[in-house]
Structures are given as structure tokens and as C-alpha cells.
Design a protein around this motif. Structure first.
Motif, short mmCIF file in Angstrom:
data_model
loop_
_atom_site.label_atom_id
_atom_site.label_comp_id
_atom_site.label_asym_id
_atom_site.label_seq_id
_atom_site.Cartn_x
_atom_site.Cartn_y
_atom_site.Cartn_z
N MET A 23 0.76 -1.17 0.17
CA MET A 23 0.00 0.08 -0.03
C MET A 23 0.86 1.31 -0.06
N SER A 24 0.27 2.26 -0.78
CA SER A 24 1.34 3.43 -0.82
C SER A 24 0.35 4.50 -0.48
N ALA A 25 0.72 5.62 0.20
CA ALA A 25 0.25 6.74 0.35
C ALA A 25 0.87 8.10 0.17
N THR A 26 0.01 9.10 -0.24
CA THR A 26 0.83 10.43 -0.32
C THR A 26 0.08 11.47 0.26
N SER A 27 0.74 12.46 0.35
CA SER A 27 -0.30 13.73 0.96
C SER A 27 -0.36 14.83 -0.05
N GLU A 28 -0.18 14.48 -1.34
CA GLU A 28 -0.35 15.82 -2.18
C GLU A 28 -1.41 16.60 -2.05
N ALA A 29 -1.48 17.73 -2.65
CA ALA A 29 -2.81 18.66 -2.62
C ALA A 29 -3.84 18.02 -3.41
N PRO A 30 -5.25 17.82 -2.73
CA PRO A 30 -6.26 17.39 -3.46
C PRO A 30 -6.67 17.83 -4.68
N GLY A 31 -7.38 16.97 -5.48
CA GLY A 31 -7.79 17.39 -7.06
C GLY A 31 -9.25 17.03 -7.10
N ARG A 32 -9.50 16.96 -8.24
CA ARG A 32 -10.82 16.48 -8.58
C ARG A 32 -11.31 15.02 -8.14
N ARG A 33 -12.44 15.19 -7.39
CA ARG A 33 -13.04 13.84 -6.86
C ARG A 33 -14.04 13.19 -7.98
N THR A 34 -13.89 11.71 -7.85
CA THR A 34 -14.96 10.88 -8.70
C THR A 34 -15.09 9.83 -7.41
N HIS A 35 -16.52 9.08 -7.83
CA HIS A 35 -16.65 7.95 -6.93
C HIS A 35 -17.57 7.17 -7.58
N THR A 36 -17.48 5.81 -7.18
CA THR A 36 -18.33 4.86 -7.79
C THR A 36 -18.92 3.92 -6.43
N VAL A 37 -19.72 2.83 -6.84
CA VAL A 37 -20.13 2.17 -5.67
C VAL A 37 -19.91 0.64 -6.05
N VAL A 38 -19.39 -0.15 -5.06
CA VAL A 38 -19.47 -1.80 -5.60
C VAL A 38 -20.16 -2.18 -4.43
N ASP A 39 -20.53 -3.52 -4.80
CA ASP A 39 -21.09 -4.30 -3.78
C ASP A 39 -20.08 -5.07 -2.83
N SER A 40 -20.59 -5.57 -1.75
CA SER A 40 -19.61 -6.28 -0.99
C SER A 40 -20.24 -7.23 0.09
N PRO A 41 -19.87 -8.16 0.73
CA PRO A 41 -20.59 -8.79 1.91
C PRO A 41 -21.19 -7.75 3.17
N CYS A 42 -20.48 -6.64 3.04
CA CYS A 42 -20.71 -5.68 4.04
C CYS A 42 -21.90 -4.63 3.46
N GLY A 43 -22.29 -4.69 2.24
CA GLY A 43 -23.27 -3.95 1.60
C GLY A 43 -22.68 -3.24 1.03
N PRO A 44 -23.22 -2.04 0.12
CA PRO A 44 -22.64 -1.22 -0.84
C PRO A 44 -21.45 -0.27 -0.21
N GLN B 236 -9.26 -6.13 -5.83
CA GLN B 236 -8.75 -6.31 -4.41
C GLN B 236 -9.76 -6.57 -3.45
N LEU B 237 -10.74 -5.89 -3.49
CA LEU B 237 -11.73 -6.24 -2.61
C LEU B 237 -12.56 -7.32 -2.69
N GLU B 238 -12.74 -7.58 -3.74
CA GLU B 238 -13.32 -9.03 -4.31
C GLU B 238 -12.50 -9.98 -3.80
N GLU B 239 -11.18 -9.99 -3.93
CA GLU B 239 -10.23 -11.13 -3.56
C GLU B 239 -10.16 -11.20 -1.77
N TYR B 240 -10.40 -9.79 -1.36
CA TYR B 240 -10.22 -9.95 0.11
C TYR B 240 -11.34 -10.72 0.58
N PHE B 241 -12.49 -10.57 0.27
CA PHE B 241 -13.75 -10.91 0.58
C PHE B 241 -13.83 -12.49 0.33
N ALA B 242 -13.15 -12.80 -0.87
CA ALA B 242 -13.11 -14.26 -1.30
C ALA B 242 -12.19 -15.04 -0.45
N GLY B 243 -11.55 -14.43 0.48
CA GLY B 243 -10.26 -15.12 1.34
C GLY B 243 -9.21 -15.16 0.48
#
Length: 182
Positions: free
Chosen positions: A1-22, A67-74
Motif C-alpha cells: 500500500m502506498s500513500a501520499t499527502s499531495e494537494a487534493p484534486g478532482r474527486r470522483t466516486h463509484t459504488v461496489v457491492d460487498s458482503p458488508c453492503g454497498p 482487490q476487495l473482491e479477492e479479500y472478501f473471497a479469502g
């Protein structure tokens, strides 16, 4: 996992299904900046998520969904995604430490406070933990109360319990963990 603290830019979003709900995934450019559950405490207003994309395509959404799908599939124990966590230096320190809690284990707020070198700050650690903007991937669900019991979780205790039960069913992590740099 990599992280950065650069200045924020344009945001977008999407919704995926999971065993925990959307799960609402939020990105700034190619960085994941949010993963929120329905009715999650400290969830920003949807207007802060930017334009909604109908499918989780392109970076970082397609890879996050995979990666979320793989995580929830074990089949995945460690996430490897470009993250941008926006918070105070203390919050980012707590969130980085969350990623050091091994899969299938829990730490208390006090242990987490000691781990970051602030043994008397368990209450502040709890507040930072609760404001984690990237649930599941930054595993705030692995933190429990001083007696080991399930305590507050922004996504609800039922989800916390389900995530912990799921992780205990996964094989023990083998080898070194890839840690983020916040």
C-alpha cells in the motif's frame, strides 16, 4: 500500500457491492481517498464525493474493486493500492499503525496508543480510528476495547464482527507485510 499527502484534486466516486453492503469508493485522480459504508458514522455528505461513475473502471477503482473482491473471497490478505489519506499528522500516524495490525488479530486502543509512542493517548487514538476515511483497507475494525470486547465502529458493530470473523477464517499471513508510508 502506498500513500501520499499531495494537494487534493478532482474527486470522483463509484459504488461496489460487498458482503458488508454497498461500498462507496472515492478517488482524487489515481489515488483512493475514501471507502465508506452505507450509514457509516463520519461519512461525508455525498456531495463531497464528486461525480459518480457508473462502473468501477479506471484507476484506482478497477484495482480497488478487484482487490476487495479477492479479500472478501479469502484470497487477499494485504492491499496494495495508491492511497491519499487526508487528516492531521496524528490521525495519519494512527491510520498507518492500523495497517500494522496483522490480519486475524485485534489490538486494543491502548496497545495502538503505545505502538505509536503515545501510551496515554488511547482516547485520541480512538477518535482518530473512528475518522479513518478508508475503511476495510485501513483496518480500523481490528481495534477493540480494553477488555477485548467489540466497541464502536463507524460501520456498525455487526459489520465489525463480520469483518473480524471473516479475517479469522483466512490463512495466517505469511512473510512480511507491505506497509504504507503516510
Amino acid at each position: 500500500m502506498s500513500a501520499t499527502s499531495e494537494a487534493p484534486g478532482r474527486r470522483t466516486h463509484t459504488v461496489v457491492d460487498s458482503p458488508c453492503g454497498p461500498l462507496t469508493l472515492v478517488a482524487e485522480g489515481e489515488h483512493l481517498v475514501g471507502l465508506y459504508m452505507e450509514a457509516q458514522r463520519h461519512r461525508p455528505d455525498d456531495s463531497a464525493f464528486g461525480e459518480r461513475l457508473p462502473e468501477p473502471s479506471g484507476p484506482p477503482f478497477a484495482e480497488t474493486a478487484r482487490q476487495l473482491e479477492e479479500y472478501f473471497a479469502g484470497r487477499r490478505e494485504v492491499f496494495d493500492l495508491p492511497l491519499r489519506l487526508c487528516g492531521t499528522p496524528f490521525q495519519r500516524r494512527v491510520w498507518a499503525a492500523l495497517c500494522e495490525i496483522p490480519l486475524g488479530e485485534t489490538w486494543t486502543y491502548g496497545r495502538l496508543a503505545e505502538h505509536i509512542g503515545r501510551p496515554t493517548a488511547s482516547r485520541a487514538v480512538g477518535l482518530a480510528n473512528g475518522k479513518n476515511p478508508i475503511g476495510v483497507i485501513v483496518p480500523c475494525h481490528r481495534v477493540v476495547g480494553s477488555g477485548g470486547g467489540l466497541t464502536g465502529y463507524g460501520g456498525g458493530l455487526d459489520r465489525k464482527r463480520a469483518l473480524l470473523e471473516h479475517e479469522r477464517a483466512l490463512p495466517a499471513a505469511a512473510g512480511a507485510r507491505q506497509l504504507p508510508v503516510f
